[in-house]
Design a protein around this motif. Structure first.
Motif, PDB file in Angstrom:
ATOM      1  N   ARG A 412      39.519  49.530  43.916  1.00 21.53           N
ATOM      2  CA  ARG A 412      39.981  50.389  42.931  1.00 21.53           C
ATOM      3  C   ARG A 412      39.750  51.287  41.676  1.00 21.53           C
ATOM      4  O   ARG A 412      40.097  52.578  41.408  1.00 21.53           O
ATOM      5  N   LEU A 413      38.760  50.781  41.022  1.00 24.84           N
ATOM      6  CA  LEU A 413      37.469  50.973  40.581  1.00 24.84           C
ATOM      7  C   LEU A 413      36.773  52.533  41.206  1.00 24.84           C
ATOM      8  O   LEU A 413      37.038  53.566  40.742  1.00 24.84           O
ATOM      9  N   ARG A 414      36.423  51.730  42.394  1.00 26.82           N
ATOM     10  CA  ARG A 414      35.941  53.479  42.436  1.00 26.82           C
ATOM     11  C   ARG A 414      36.492  54.177  43.606  1.00 26.82           C
ATOM     12  O   ARG A 414      36.692  55.818  43.250  1.00 26.82           O
ATOM     13  N   ALA A 415      37.968  54.507  44.151  1.00 26.22           N
ATOM     14  CA  ALA A 415      38.918  55.169  43.929  1.00 26.22           C
ATOM     15  C   ALA A 415      39.409  56.188  42.574  1.00 26.22           C
ATOM     16  O   ALA A 415      40.109  57.176  43.248  1.00 26.22           O
ATOM     17  N   GLY A 416      38.943  55.676  41.821  1.00 23.79           N
ATOM     18  CA  GLY A 416      39.117  56.389  40.153  1.00 23.79           C
ATOM     19  C   GLY A 416      40.957  55.712  40.078  1.00 23.79           C
ATOM     20  O   GLY A 416      41.377  56.723  39.001  1.00 23.79           O
ATOM     21  N   THR A 417      41.721  54.714  40.733  1.00 28.82           N
ATOM     22  CA  THR A 417      43.069  55.064  40.205  1.00 28.82           C
ATOM     23  C   THR A 417      43.840  53.842  38.962  1.00 28.82           C
ATOM     24  O   THR A 417      43.820  54.042  38.148  1.00 28.82           O
ATOM     25  N   CYS A 418      41.882  53.511  38.452  1.00 31.13           N
ATOM     26  CA  CYS A 418      42.408  52.912  36.507  1.00 31.13           C
ATOM     27  C   CYS A 418      40.393  53.009  36.202  1.00 31.13           C
ATOM     28  O   CYS A 418      40.038  52.688  37.757  1.00 31.13           O
ATOM     29  N   GLU A 419      40.289  52.058  35.322  1.00 31.02           N
ATOM     30  CA  GLU A 419      38.674  52.490  35.027  1.00 31.02           C
ATOM     31  C   GLU A 419      38.081  50.911  33.873  1.00 31.02           C
ATOM     32  O   GLU A 419      37.635  50.571  33.608  1.00 31.02           O
ATOM     33  N   GLU A 420      39.396  50.401  33.785  1.00 26.23           N
ATOM     34  CA  GLU A 420      39.423  48.787  33.408  1.00 26.23           C
ATOM     35  C   GLU A 420      40.432  47.668  34.557  1.00 26.23           C
ATOM     36  O   GLU A 420      41.154  47.718  34.707  1.00 26.23           O
ATOM     37  N   ILE A 421      39.839  47.352  35.307  1.00 27.27           N
ATOM     38  CA  ILE A 421      40.738  46.350  35.721  1.00 27.27           C
ATOM     39  C   ILE A 421      40.055  45.066  34.796  1.00 27.27           C
ATOM     40  O   ILE A 421      38.760  43.749  35.119  1.00 27.27           O
ATOM     41  N   CYS A 422      41.331  43.973  34.316  1.00 27.45           N
ATOM     42  CA  CYS A 422      40.699  42.045  34.052  1.00 27.45           C
ATOM     43  C   CYS A 422      42.229  41.487  34.717  1.00 27.45           C
ATOM     44  O   CYS A 422      43.211  41.614  34.620  1.00 27.45           O
ATOM     45  N   ALA A 423      41.870  40.161  35.205  1.00 24.33           N
ATOM     46  CA  ALA A 423      43.291  39.515  33.844  1.00 24.33           C
ATOM     47  C   ALA A 423      43.713  39.120  33.500  1.00 24.33           C
ATOM     48  O   ALA A 423      42.959  39.474  32.629  1.00 24.33           O
ATOM     49  N   THR A 424      45.650  39.210  33.322  1.00 24.07           N
ATOM     50  CA  THR A 424      45.986  39.261  32.299  1.00 24.07           C
ATOM     51  C   THR A 424      46.417  38.008  31.626  1.00 24.07           C
ATOM     52  O   THR A 424      45.689  37.155  32.370  1.00 24.07           O
ATOM     53  N   ARG A 425      46.253  38.077  30.038  1.00 25.89           N
ATOM     54  CA  ARG A 425      46.654  36.844  29.590  1.00 25.89           C
ATOM     55  C   ARG A 425      47.527  35.543  30.386  1.00 25.89           C
ATOM     56  O   ARG A 425      47.084  34.797  30.710  1.00 25.89           O
ATOM     57  N   GLU A 426      48.376  36.298  30.999  1.00 24.32           N
ATOM     58  CA  GLU A 426      49.429  35.364  31.527  1.00 24.32           C
ATOM     59  C   GLU A 426      49.166  34.865  32.914  1.00 24.32           C
ATOM     60  O   GLU A 426      50.079  33.626  32.608  1.00 24.32           O
ATOM     61  N   ALA A 427      48.526  36.132  33.282  1.00 24.15           N
ATOM     62  CA  ALA A 427      47.808  35.265  34.838  1.00 24.15           C
ATOM     63  C   ALA A 427      47.363  33.886  34.503  1.00 24.15           C
ATOM     64  O   ALA A 427      47.184  32.984  35.638  1.00 24.15           O
ATOM     65  N   LEU A 428      46.187  33.763  33.895  1.00 24.77           N
ATOM     66  CA  LEU A 428      46.073  32.832  33.338  1.00 24.77           C
ATOM     67  C   LEU A 428      46.712  32.044  32.662  1.00 24.77           C
ATOM     68  O   LEU A 428      45.996  30.269  32.934  1.00 24.77           O
ATOM     69  N   ASP A 429      47.191  31.502  32.210  1.00 28.16           N
ATOM     70  CA  ASP A 429      47.677  30.897  30.875  1.00 28.16           C
ATOM     71  C   ASP A 429      48.569  30.208  32.444  1.00 28.16           C
ATOM     72  O   ASP A 429      48.504  28.800  32.462  1.00 28.16           O
ATOM     73  N   GLU A 430      48.950  31.033  33.198  1.00 31.15           N
ATOM     74  CA  GLU A 430      50.173  30.903  34.182  1.00 31.15           C
ATOM     75  C   GLU A 430      48.771  29.702  35.692  1.00 31.15           C
ATOM     76  O   GLU A 430      49.746  28.584  35.906  1.00 31.15           O
ATOM     77  N   PHE A 431      48.251  30.538  35.385  1.00 30.09           N
ATOM     78  CA  PHE A 431      47.069  29.717  36.785  1.00 30.09           C
ATOM     79  C   PHE A 431      46.564  28.686  36.135  1.00 30.09           C
ATOM     80  O   PHE A 431      46.321  27.384  36.307  1.00 30.09           O
ATOM     81  N   GLU A 432      45.929  28.213  35.245  1.00 31.01           N
ATOM     82  CA  GLU A 432      45.245  27.482  34.151  1.00 31.01           C
ATOM     83  C   GLU A 432      46.880  26.077  34.296  1.00 31.01           C
ATOM     84  O   GLU A 432      46.382  25.062  34.645  1.00 31.01           O
TER      85      GLU A 432
END
Ligand code: NAP
Length: 484
Positions: A412-432
């Motif tokens: 996705r970064l390579r395709a240029g659809t976005c410049e930054e990717i990281c997990a959201t705080r909500e996703a991490l909290d829910e995963f934990e």
């Protein structure tokens, strides 16, 4: 949309996962990358651990990259040096070596203006759009806090820092610890030493497992018929999947099967009833990481072997004194006392968005969404990061699956659809939250101390079946990520 970009990547570590990342990046057409390696050779844990008896308790045909099967494995569980040679060979075959900066320990990675600045101890600095940390799980030795340890007059070293200049033949050797490492060392050296004292704080369940050598005919057949090799791998994989079901569900029939096999091994292979009782754990099989050994019970029953179950009081110049007042005189003392398991890429300083440090993000303990991505650390991905599947499985398959998942984000970064990717705080909290809940069903929380458990006594590992891990790695859930 910024248009298609050429990405520059930094891979940290040239062990099993770093070699994999280099191969797969190139395969995906990303050729602009550097692998940073603190040592002067590839191989990671197989380069660092050089103790006698070193082997892998995952069958070799499973502990191989899926794209680089090896018809020539010598044994079902091949010895460590053979595994190290395998990684060196694959790295050479896939031209990974040329891309490794050896002797370059990364000291910091800082995210600024959409890029990571990677600094090394040697003073080298590079920038990268994407960082892949492949720094391994168990590589910071843990030394025990025992009074007088420094006063020992003989040779003393940690199992992961084995001193091969120290003679063992005819020596009185003490080993502290009864984990997978110690058990392998005991079997390998008992017949060479004059006396072997194994200092056991906690007894271990031992699963029996034969380790036959492959015959020349079998190896030739594997070379000529790759489909047979693939079939063998598939069967081994099914066996291991069964084991993963056992550990994540303490009440499963698979868990009962493992317990039964360990109990039968103890009952039928340890003859002296007094010794048998001292070797009998007081917790459930596989609660600690299961020991897999074809010959540990034989070794500990040798006349020159002494299983010491009295607690250690202190170390003195002549040896180890136990609480019963006895001095166990030794020439060599091996500390098979494990690793600092929550260090991961630390002590590297990682500084993400808005100056947030890894130290802050990992206080009180390491976390990452699916063990791969962390909020505030964009375009920074981990292979075998915190809370991943580290039971008795092939970490190679884990890393391959993780890499396939990470590449989908990188694309996705390579395709240029976005410049930054990281997990959201909500996703991490829910995963934990889900992880903690599932962890309560596992065999790891049934009443033992182990390196799997975090400061709360919860297993810092993937608590679901391996099949669920495979499924989770198929494709990123876009709702769990911030794409900016
Ligand atoms: P470990 O499983 O953490 O075992 C450390 C041992 O040291 C334990 O028996 C522990 O006792 C003992 N110990 C620690 N501090 C002590 C102290 N102060 N006094 C007395 N005893 C002390 O470490 P490991 O054996 O190096 O294995 C670590 C992991 O490496 C394994 O679980 C496995 O994941 C991996 N490994 C894999 C293989 C393989 O074949 N794939 C081989 C070796 C290692 P307690 O049990 O009482 O805490």
């Amino acid at each position: 949309m910024t248009g298609r970009r050429d990405l520059r990547c930094a891979v940290i570590g040239a062990g099993m996962a770093g070699i994999l990342a280099a191969i797969k990046l190139r395969e995906a057409g990303i050729d602009d990358f550097t692998v940073f390696e603190k040592a002067d050779r590839v191989g990671g844990t197989w380069r660092e651990n050089r103790y006698p008896g070193l082997s892998c308790d995952v069958p070799s045909h499973l502990y191989s990259y899926s794209f680089a099967p090896n018809a020539d494995w010598s044994h079902r569980f091949s010895p460590g040096p053979e595994i190290e040679s395998y990684f060196e060979r694959v790295a050479a075959d896939y031209a990974v070596m040329q891309r490794v900066r050896f002797g370059e320990a990364v000291t910091s990675c800082t995210y600024r203006d959409g890029q990571w600045r990677v600094m090394t101890a040697a003073g080298h600095e590079e920038s990268a759009d994407v960082v892949i940390a492949a720094t391994g799980v168990l590589h910071h030795p843990k030394y025990p806090e025992i009074e007088g340890l420094d006063s020992f007059a003989g040779a003393i070293f940690h199992s992961a820092r084995w001193d091969h200049t120290v003679p063992l033949d005819g020596a009185r050797v003490g080993i502290i610890g009864t984990g997978s490492t110690a058990v392998q060392i005991v079997s390998a050296i008992v017949d060479r030493v004059e006396r072997l004292s194994l200092f056991q704080r906690t007894a271990q369940w031992v699963a029996p497992q034969e380790n036959p050598a492959y015959t020349d005919e079998e190896r030739a057949r594997f070379r000529e018929h790759p489909e047979e090799l693939a079939d063998l791998r598939h069967r081994l994989d099914e066996m291991f999947t069964l084991f993963s079901n056992a550990v994540v569900d303490a009440e499963s029939p698979e868990a009962a099967m493992v317990a039964q096999a360990c109990l039968a091994n103890l009952e039928s292979n340890v003859m002296d009833p007094e010794l048998r009782e001292r070797l009998r754990p007081e917790y459930r099989a596989a609660c600690k990481r299961l020991i897999i050994s074809p010959d540990f019970y034989d070794a500990i029953q040798r006349p020159n072997a002494d299983l010491v179950t009295d607690a250690i009081d202190c170390v003195e110049p002549e040896g180890v004194r136990t609480k019963d007042g006895r001095l166990h005189e030794l020439d060599v003392l091996v500390l098979a006392t494990g690793f600092k398991v929550d260090a991961f890429m630390r002590p590297m300083e990682i500084v993400g968005r808005n100056g947030i440090t890894l130290e802050q993000a990992w206080t009180p303990r390491p976390e990452a969404y699916l063990s791969i991505s962390m909020p505030d650390f964009p375009n920074f991905f981990m292979l075998n990061g915190p809370n991943g599947p580290v039971g008795n499985f092939s970490l190679i398959e884990v890393a391959e699956l993780q890499f396939g998942y990470i590449m989908q984000l990188v694309e996705r970064l390579r395709a240029g659809t976005c410049e930054e990717i990281c997990a959201t705080r909500e996703a991490l909290d829910e995963f934990e939250r889900a992880r903690e809940q599932a962890a309560r069903r596992t065999v790891w929380v049934t009443g033992c101390r182990s390196w799997y458990l975090d400061d709360r006594g919860l297993p810092a590992v993937w608590p679901w079946r391996f099949t669920e891990f495979r499924k989770a790695m198929e494709e990123p859930d876009t709702a769990a990520y911030e794409f900016s």
